[in-house]
Scaffold this motif. Sequence first.
Motif, PDB file in Angstrom:
ATOM      1  N   ALA A  55       0.838  -1.204   0.000  1.00  0.00           N
ATOM      2  CA  ALA A  55       0.000   0.000   0.000  1.00  0.00           C
ATOM      3  C   ALA A  55       0.875   1.257   0.000  1.00  0.00           C
ATOM      4  CB  ALA A  55      -0.921  -0.001   1.220  1.00  0.00           C
ATOM      5  N   TYR A  56       1.958   1.224   0.759  1.00  0.00           N
ATOM      6  CA  TYR A  56       2.885   2.353   0.808  1.00  0.00           C
ATOM      7  C   TYR A  56       3.514   2.587  -0.568  1.00  0.00           C
ATOM      8  CZ  TYR A  56       6.984   5.115   2.052  1.00  0.00           C
ATOM      9  OH  TYR A  56       7.942   6.089   2.101  1.00  0.00           O
ATOM     10  N   LYS A  57       3.941   1.505  -1.215  1.00  0.00           N
ATOM     11  CA  LYS A  57       4.566   1.626  -2.534  1.00  0.00           C
ATOM     12  C   LYS A  57       3.572   2.147  -3.565  1.00  0.00           C
ATOM     13  CE  LYS A  57       7.642  -1.367  -3.936  1.00  0.00           C
ATOM     14  NZ  LYS A  57       8.291  -2.628  -4.320  1.00  0.00           N
ATOM     15  N   GLU A  58       2.324   1.702  -3.480  1.00  0.00           N
ATOM     16  CA  GLU A  58       1.304   2.170  -4.413  1.00  0.00           C
ATOM     17  C   GLU A  58       1.020   3.660  -4.205  1.00  0.00           C
ATOM     18  OE1 GLU A  58      -1.591   2.183  -7.431  1.00  0.00           O
ATOM     19  OE2 GLU A  58       0.109   0.889  -7.014  1.00  0.00           O
ATOM     20  N   LYS A  59       0.943   4.061  -2.947  1.00  0.00           N
ATOM     21  CA  LYS A  59       0.720   5.482  -2.630  1.00  0.00           C
ATOM     22  C   LYS A  59       1.889   6.315  -3.171  1.00  0.00           C
ATOM     23  CE  LYS A  59       0.411   8.654   1.233  1.00  0.00           C
ATOM     24  NZ  LYS A  59       0.871   8.851   2.582  1.00  0.00           N
ATOM     25  N   ASP A 115       4.176  10.038  -7.201  1.00  0.00           N
ATOM     26  CA  ASP A 115       5.163  10.303  -8.257  1.00  0.00           C
ATOM     27  C   ASP A 115       4.461  10.611  -9.576  1.00  0.00           C
ATOM     28  OD1 ASP A 115       7.294   9.948  -6.566  1.00  0.00           O
ATOM     29  OD2 ASP A 115       7.807   7.934  -7.291  1.00  0.00           O
ATOM     30  N   GLU A 116       3.462   9.806  -9.885  1.00  0.00           N
ATOM     31  CA  GLU A 116       2.715   9.997 -11.129  1.00  0.00           C
ATOM     32  C   GLU A 116       2.054  11.370 -11.154  1.00  0.00           C
ATOM     33  OE1 GLU A 116      -1.130   7.745 -12.464  1.00  0.00           O
ATOM     34  OE2 GLU A 116       0.607   6.437 -12.789  1.00  0.00           O
ATOM     35  N   LYS A 117       1.473  11.752 -10.037  1.00  0.00           N
ATOM     36  CA  LYS A 117       0.807  13.057  -9.940  1.00  0.00           C
ATOM     37  C   LYS A 117       1.826  14.186 -10.076  1.00  0.00           C
ATOM     38  CE  LYS A 117      -2.206  15.692  -6.868  1.00  0.00           C
ATOM     39  NZ  LYS A 117      -2.880  15.710  -5.566  1.00  0.00           N
ATOM     40  N   ARG A 118       2.970  14.028  -9.417  1.00  0.00           N
ATOM     41  CA  ARG A 118       4.005  15.064  -9.467  1.00  0.00           C
ATOM     42  C   ARG A 118       4.540  15.225 -10.890  1.00  0.00           C
ATOM     43  NH1 ARG A 118       7.717  12.951  -6.334  1.00  0.00           N
ATOM     44  NH2 ARG A 118       9.242  12.511  -7.909  1.00  0.00           N
ATOM     45  N   PHE A 119       4.808  14.108 -11.566  1.00  0.00           N
ATOM     46  CA  PHE A 119       5.325  14.177 -12.925  1.00  0.00           C
ATOM     47  C   PHE A 119       4.276  14.707 -13.896  1.00  0.00           C
ATOM     48  CE2 PHE A 119       8.423  10.818 -11.465  1.00  0.00           C
ATOM     49  CZ  PHE A 119       9.492  11.687 -11.426  1.00  0.00           C
ATOM     50  N   ALA A 120       3.010  14.361 -13.662  1.00  0.00           N
ATOM     51  CA  ALA A 120       1.943  14.848 -14.536  1.00  0.00           C
ATOM     52  C   ALA A 120       1.835  16.366 -14.452  1.00  0.00           C
ATOM     53  CB  ALA A 120       0.619  14.197 -14.162  1.00  0.00           C
ATOM     54  N   SER A 121       2.074  16.926 -13.277  1.00  0.00           N
ATOM     55  CA  SER A 121       1.993  18.383 -13.136  1.00  0.00           C
ATOM     56  C   SER A 121       3.176  19.070 -13.808  1.00  0.00           C
ATOM     57  CB  SER A 121       1.918  18.774 -11.658  1.00  0.00           C
ATOM     58  OG  SER A 121       3.140  18.493 -11.007  1.00  0.00           O
ATOM     59  N   VAL A 122       4.305  18.385 -13.907  1.00  0.00           N
ATOM     60  CA  VAL A 122       5.492  18.960 -14.535  1.00  0.00           C
ATOM     61  C   VAL A 122       5.479  18.717 -16.042  1.00  0.00           C
ATOM     62  CG1 VAL A 122       8.009  18.819 -14.656  1.00  0.00           C
ATOM     63  CG2 VAL A 122       6.866  18.710 -12.450  1.00  0.00           C
ATOM     64  N   MET A 123       5.106  17.522 -16.436  1.00  0.00           N
ATOM     65  CA  MET A 123       5.125  17.123 -17.841  1.00  0.00           C
ATOM     66  C   MET A 123       3.751  17.360 -18.463  1.00  0.00           C
ATOM     67  SD  MET A 123       8.215  16.017 -18.144  1.00  0.00           S
ATOM     68  CE  MET A 123       8.248  15.096 -19.641  1.00  0.00           C
ATOM     69  N   ARG A 124       3.603  18.493 -19.084  1.00  0.00           N
ATOM     70  CA  ARG A 124       2.341  18.798 -19.747  1.00  0.00           C
ATOM     71  C   ARG A 124       2.480  18.397 -21.206  1.00  0.00           C
ATOM     72  NH1 ARG A 124       1.463  24.761 -17.831  1.00  0.00           N
ATOM     73  NH2 ARG A 124       0.486  24.824 -19.870  1.00  0.00           N
ATOM     74  N   VAL A 125       1.899  17.266 -21.553  1.00  0.00           N
ATOM     75  CA  VAL A 125       2.087  16.705 -22.884  1.00  0.00           C
ATOM     76  C   VAL A 125       1.216  17.391 -23.937  1.00  0.00           C
ATOM     77  CG1 VAL A 125       2.824  14.461 -22.056  1.00  0.00           C
ATOM     78  CG2 VAL A 125       0.399  14.876 -22.446  1.00  0.00           C
ATOM     79  N   ASP A 126       0.236  18.186 -23.510  1.00  0.00           N
ATOM     80  CA  ASP A 126      -0.649  18.819 -24.471  1.00  0.00           C
ATOM     81  C   ASP A 126      -0.053  20.101 -25.065  1.00  0.00           C
ATOM     82  OD1 ASP A 126      -0.819  19.985 -21.955  1.00  0.00           O
ATOM     83  OD2 ASP A 126      -2.855  20.709 -22.274  1.00  0.00           O
TER      84      ASP A 126
END
Length: 105
Positions: free
Chosen positions: A57-61, A66-77
Amino acid sequence: MSKPPKMMSYFLFMQEQRKLVPGWANKSNNELQALCDPLWRKLDKTEKQEYKNMKKAYKEKERLEDEKRFASVMRVDIRTKVVVGQVDRPDIVWVTKAKEMEDVQ
């Protein structure tokens, strides 16, 4: 940025014991490990599995954060034209926005 230490189910057990047992809150990790080791060995498989599930559960969180942080930095649009300045290695490429280059010229 350095990578955080690998989370282990035994470490989660140690941290839980640190909170639960009076007087263990200020123990060093080495002292705590010496105190927790016999307790960990006495746990049966189902009790240890609880800590393994906590680890998952810790690893999934952590993965979702990480996914959320990278999504905010990497704007693919959004696409930006760049000028390649220098290639040090395949993983290190210096670029400048084309618009900024126009302003300099």
